[in-house]
Design a protein around this motif. Structure first.
Motif, PDB file in Angstrom:
ATOM      1  N   TYR A  54       0.839  -1.194   0.000  1.00 42.10           N
ATOM      2  CA  TYR A  54       0.000   0.000   0.000  1.00 42.10           C
ATOM      3  C   TYR A  54       0.877   1.248   0.000  1.00 42.10           C
ATOM      4  N   SER A  55       0.292   2.306  -0.546  1.00 44.15           N
ATOM      5  CA  SER A  55       0.987   3.584  -0.609  1.00 44.15           C
ATOM      6  C   SER A  55       0.129   4.661   0.040  1.00 44.15           C
ATOM      7  N   PHE A  56       0.799   5.616   0.684  1.00 42.12           N
ATOM      8  CA  PHE A  56       0.133   6.761   1.292  1.00 42.12           C
ATOM      9  C   PHE A  56       0.300   7.975   0.393  1.00 42.12           C
ATOM     10  N   VAL A  57      -0.768   8.747   0.235  1.00 40.80           N
ATOM     11  CA  VAL A  57      -0.715   9.956  -0.584  1.00 40.80           C
ATOM     12  C   VAL A  57      -0.988  11.159   0.314  1.00 40.80           C
ATOM     13  N   SER A  58       0.021  12.018   0.492  1.00 37.99           N
ATOM     14  CA  SER A  58      -0.178  13.285   1.196  1.00 37.99           C
ATOM     15  C   SER A  58      -0.294  14.380   0.150  1.00 37.99           C
ATOM     16  N   SER A  59      -0.375  15.625   0.563  1.00 37.57           N
ATOM     17  CA  SER A  59      -0.593  16.694  -0.407  1.00 37.57           C
ATOM     18  C   SER A  59       0.574  16.868  -1.359  1.00 37.57           C
ATOM     19  N   ASP A  60       1.797  16.617  -0.879  1.00 35.84           N
ATOM     20  CA  ASP A  60       2.954  16.870  -1.746  1.00 35.84           C
ATOM     21  C   ASP A  60       4.008  15.774  -1.718  1.00 35.84           C
ATOM     22  N   SER A  61       3.659  14.588  -1.231  1.00 31.82           N
ATOM     23  CA  SER A  61       4.612  13.473  -1.247  1.00 31.82           C
ATOM     24  C   SER A  61       3.859  12.153  -1.170  1.00 31.82           C
ATOM     25  N   LEU A  62       4.574  11.066  -1.457  1.00 28.50           N
ATOM     26  CA  LEU A  62       4.027   9.716  -1.338  1.00 28.50           C
ATOM     27  C   LEU A  62       5.056   8.817  -0.670  1.00 28.50           C
ATOM     28  N   ARG A  63       4.564   7.823   0.033  1.00 26.17           N
ATOM     29  CA  ARG A  63       5.409   6.786   0.606  1.00 26.17           C
ATOM     30  C   ARG A  63       4.738   5.440   0.357  1.00 26.17           C
ATOM     31  N   ILE A  64       5.525   4.378   0.425  1.00 32.67           N
ATOM     32  CA  ILE A  64       4.985   3.049   0.148  1.00 32.67           C
ATOM     33  C   ILE A  64       5.449   2.071   1.212  1.00 32.67           C
ATOM     34  N   SER A  65       4.651   1.037   1.443  1.00 33.35           N
ATOM     35  CA  SER A  65       5.019   0.037   2.451  1.00 33.35           C
ATOM     36  C   SER A  65       6.253  -0.734   2.015  1.00 33.35           C
ATOM     37  N   LYS A  66       6.311  -1.077   0.724  1.00 33.81           N
ATOM     38  CA  LYS A  66       7.484  -1.787   0.177  1.00 33.81           C
ATOM     39  C   LYS A  66       7.525  -1.566  -1.327  1.00 33.81           C
ATOM     40  N   TRP A  67       8.692  -1.171  -1.821  1.00 25.42           N
ATOM     41  CA  TRP A  67       8.852  -0.946  -3.260  1.00 25.42           C
ATOM     42  C   TRP A  67       9.163  -2.271  -3.943  1.00 25.42           C
ATOM     43  N   THR A  68       8.317  -2.688  -4.865  1.00 21.45           N
ATOM     44  CA  THR A  68       8.445  -3.973  -5.541  1.00 21.45           C
ATOM     45  C   THR A  68       8.420  -3.767  -7.051  1.00 21.45           C
ATOM     46  N   ASP A  69       8.626  -4.833  -7.788  1.00 20.07           N
ATOM     47  CA  ASP A  69       8.529  -4.752  -9.252  1.00 20.07           C
ATOM     48  C   ASP A  69       7.111  -4.357  -9.676  1.00 20.07           C
ATOM     49  N   VAL A  70       6.128  -4.846  -8.955  1.00 18.29           N
ATOM     50  CA  VAL A  70       4.736  -4.495  -9.248  1.00 18.29           C
ATOM     51  C   VAL A  70       4.517  -2.999  -9.028  1.00 18.29           C
ATOM     52  N   ALA A  71       5.052  -2.476  -7.940  1.00 17.10           N
ATOM     53  CA  ALA A  71       4.944  -1.039  -7.665  1.00 17.10           C
ATOM     54  C   ALA A  71       5.643  -0.233  -8.748  1.00 17.10           C
ATOM     55  N   ALA A  72       6.790  -0.704  -9.190  1.00 12.26           N
ATOM     56  CA  ALA A  72       7.543   0.004 -10.227  1.00 12.26           C
ATOM     57  C   ALA A  72       6.744   0.088 -11.520  1.00 12.26           C
ATOM     58  N   GLU A  73       6.012  -0.973 -11.846  1.00 15.38           N
ATOM     59  CA  GLU A  73       5.224  -0.971 -13.079  1.00 15.38           C
ATOM     60  C   GLU A  73       4.002  -0.063 -12.975  1.00 15.38           C
ATOM     61  N   ALA A  74       3.353  -0.080 -11.818  1.00 18.52           N
ATOM     62  CA  ALA A  74       2.125   0.709 -11.663  1.00 18.52           C
ATOM     63  C   ALA A  74       2.407   2.177 -11.348  1.00 18.52           C
ATOM     64  N   ILE A  75       3.250   2.410 -10.363  1.00 18.02           N
ATOM     65  CA  ILE A  75       3.462   3.765  -9.844  1.00 18.02           C
ATOM     66  C   ILE A  75       4.670   4.453 -10.467  1.00 18.02           C
ATOM     67  N   GLY A  76       5.675   3.668 -10.841  1.00 17.50           N
ATOM     68  CA  GLY A  76       6.915   4.222 -11.366  1.00 17.50           C
ATOM     69  C   GLY A  76       6.759   5.238 -12.484  1.00 17.50           C
ATOM     70  N   PRO A  77       5.916   4.971 -13.508  1.00 15.63           N
ATOM     71  CA  PRO A  77       5.780   5.929 -14.608  1.00 15.63           C
ATOM     72  C   PRO A  77       5.219   7.284 -14.194  1.00 15.63           C
ATOM     73  N   ILE A  78       4.560   7.346 -13.035  1.00 14.62           N
ATOM     74  CA  ILE A  78       3.964   8.605 -12.587  1.00 14.62           C
ATOM     75  C   ILE A  78       4.833   9.308 -11.556  1.00 14.62           C
ATOM     76  N   TYR A  79       5.275   8.573 -10.540  1.00 14.39           N
ATOM     77  CA  TYR A  79       5.975   9.201  -9.428  1.00 14.39           C
ATOM     78  C   TYR A  79       7.438   8.793  -9.294  1.00 14.39           C
ATOM     79  N   ALA A  80       7.919   7.857 -10.117  1.00 12.46           N
ATOM     80  CA  ALA A  80       9.264   7.285  -9.953  1.00 12.46           C
ATOM     81  C   ALA A  80       9.285   6.451  -8.670  1.00 12.46           C
ATOM     82  N   GLU A  81      10.458   6.034  -8.230  1.00 12.07           N
ATOM     83  CA  GLU A  81      10.548   5.148  -7.074  1.00 12.07           C
ATOM     84  C   GLU A  81      10.203   5.893  -5.789  1.00 12.07           C
TER      85      GLU A  81
END
Length: 268
Positions: A112-139
């Protein structure tokens, strides 16, 4: 046609989604015609807003350079006057609710990932996260306890079985899931949507829904297409959005937004 043109005459503010509406998400590309659109709308005295699932951190420089009047970010949970940076509206998750969501997602073996007003954090960065989130927010940095010390407006599920996640009964009246990628869904308040954020802007300006137009393509635009006086879907839109649209235009890379506004006689 006449009915559409009558609706178009009442428009005083236009909200734009970002991904695959103003700009291709992959590859990252925004046609020069978008700059022309914003310049011509300013000349006509028509205000502009960005209505996106992204937070402010995710609003890329080329979109900021368009100088919109308002940001309706994080699917309506955070609204800001882009000119003054004044916060107009915000709707955060309680820490108790977030703990409940995390507990459920852990049983489902979903990150899971948390979205604040100006940043994001994730529970664990995985290959799946890289494919879904990477193109928008990077690692994203890993921080499973981020919510304990920061305001969180939205969460994201992250798993290769996202289509199998079903909200448990005790959460159904508090949150809902809106899938935006095969590996990820937005988790938003049950009553949260871009439409609510845009309505806050209209209230501030003394306008009504019939004075508002929007462009979009995805399921997180669904409520906007029910709310706005005039809604335009991009050719690549989800079938449900295409069905709700007042008008369907070409793809963004084919200058679809410019074509629609010219067809509706909003700009020359």
């Amino acid at each position: 046609m006449d009915k559409l043109l009558e609706k178009a005459k009442k428009i005083k503010i236009i909200f734009f989604d970002i991904d695959d509406t103003l700009r291709l998400k992959d590859p990252a590309f925004m046609p020069e015609s978008i700059n022309e659109v914003f310049e011509k709308l300013r000349e006509k005295g028509i205000m502009t807003g960005i209505a996106t699932g992204r937070n402010l951190f995710g609003v890329v420089p080329e979109v900021r350079a368009l100088k919109p009047d308002f940001y309706v970010a994080i699917n309506g949970a955070y609204v800001e006057n882009a000119q003054t940076e004044e916060v107009i509206f915000k709707n955060t998750f309680s820490k108790t609710l977030i703990a409940e969501i995390i507990s459920w997602l852990e049983t489902q073996k979903s990150e899971y990932s948390f979205v604040s007003s100006d940043s994001l954090r994730i529970s664990k960065w995985t290959d799946v996260a890289a494919e879904a989130i990477g193109p928008i927010y990077a690692e994203l940095a890993e921080s499973p306890d981020y919510y304990k010390t920061h305001d969180v407006y939205q969460m994201l599920t992250v798993s290769d079985h996202d289509d199998q996640l079903v909200l448990p009964e005790h959460l159904k009246d508090k949150i809902r899931m809106v899938r935006w990628h095969p590996y990820s869904s937005d988790i938003v308040p049950q009553e949260g949507s871009k439409a609510i954020g845009c309505e806050k802007v209209l209230d501030l300006l003394g306008l009504t829904a019939e004075n508002m137009m929007n462009f979009g393509d995805g399921l997180n635009d669904r409520e906007l297409f029910d709310f706005a006086g005039l809604s335009v879907a991009m050719e690549v839109s989800h079938p449900e959005i295409l069905e709700k649209a007042d008008y369907v235009t070409d793809r963004v890379e084919n200058d679809g937004i410019l074509k629609a506004l010219q067809f509706l006689k909003i700009i020359d």
